[in-house]
Write a protein that holds these residues in place. Structure first.
Motif, PDB file in Angstrom:
ATOM      1  N   VAL A   2     -20.782  -0.974   6.546  1.00  0.00           N
ATOM      2  CA  VAL A   2     -20.136  -2.252   6.298  1.00  0.00           C
ATOM      3  C   VAL A   2     -18.860  -2.016   5.509  1.00  0.00           C
ATOM      4  O   VAL A   2     -18.866  -1.310   4.505  1.00  0.00           O
ATOM      5  N   MET A   3     -17.751  -2.615   5.979  1.00  0.00           N
ATOM      6  CA  MET A   3     -16.493  -2.476   5.259  1.00  0.00           C
ATOM      7  C   MET A   3     -16.413  -3.588   4.226  1.00  0.00           C
ATOM      8  O   MET A   3     -16.495  -4.762   4.557  1.00  0.00           O
ATOM      9  N   ARG A   4     -16.299  -3.216   2.976  1.00  0.00           N
ATOM     10  CA  ARG A   4     -16.222  -4.194   1.900  1.00  0.00           C
ATOM     11  C   ARG A   4     -14.796  -4.378   1.379  1.00  0.00           C
ATOM     12  O   ARG A   4     -14.495  -5.361   0.739  1.00  0.00           O
ATOM     13  N   ASP A   5     -13.944  -3.392   1.657  1.00  0.00           N
ATOM     14  CA  ASP A   5     -12.560  -3.466   1.229  1.00  0.00           C
ATOM     15  C   ASP A   5     -11.735  -2.603   2.169  1.00  0.00           C
ATOM     16  O   ASP A   5     -12.252  -1.672   2.779  1.00  0.00           O
ATOM     17  N   LEU A   6     -10.472  -2.918   2.277  1.00  0.00           N
ATOM     18  CA  LEU A   6      -9.589  -2.120   3.111  1.00  0.00           C
ATOM     19  C   LEU A   6      -9.251  -0.814   2.399  1.00  0.00           C
ATOM     20  O   LEU A   6      -9.021  -0.792   1.200  1.00  0.00           O
ATOM     21  N   THR A   7      -9.214   0.260   3.172  1.00  0.00           N
ATOM     22  CA  THR A   7      -8.836   1.543   2.599  1.00  0.00           C
ATOM     23  C   THR A   7      -7.314   1.591   2.445  1.00  0.00           C
ATOM     24  O   THR A   7      -6.585   0.782   3.025  1.00  0.00           O
ATOM     25  N   ILE A   8      -6.839   2.551   1.709  1.00  0.00           N
ATOM     26  CA  ILE A   8      -5.402   2.708   1.533  1.00  0.00           C
ATOM     27  C   ILE A   8      -4.741   2.975   2.886  1.00  0.00           C
ATOM     28  O   ILE A   8      -3.681   2.421   3.189  1.00  0.00           O
TER      29      ILE A   8
END
Length: 100
Positions: A2-8
């Protein structure tokens, strides 16, 4: 996963794609370098200074290469990103067509 935040990396990619001048410049280049003024005429509405700034940024990101005589072309990474932009455009066109 699950993606909880965008990566750099995602943020950098989205920043590049959401800037119309970056996307338009990439779409108007090929692997074969083109003269700056030819490119300037292809990317309508952009000032000379803004185009130089965009090209410098794309060069810094390794997507564009310049020649000593002010010609610009896509690197292999730039060609891949241009292809990905074409896929994204095709997807968007399909979505629009299906909505109509």
């Amino acid at each position: 996963m699950v993606m909880r935040d965008l990566t750099i990396g995602t943020k950098v990619g989205l920043e590049l794609l959401t800037n119309k001048w970056h996307a338009l410049t990439l779409c108007n280049l090929t692997a074969t370098p083109v003269d700056f003024m030819v490119l300037r005429n292809r990317v309508r509405g952009i000032s000379t200074l803004k185009l130089l700034t965009v090209l410098a940024k794309l060069e810094q990101l390794g997507l564009v290469v310049s020649t000593p005589d002010y010609a610009y072309g896509l690197t292999s990474e730039g060609v891949i990103l241009k292809r990905d932009l074409a896929h994204l455009e095709a997807w968007g066109n399909r979505v629009i067509t299906e909505m109509a």
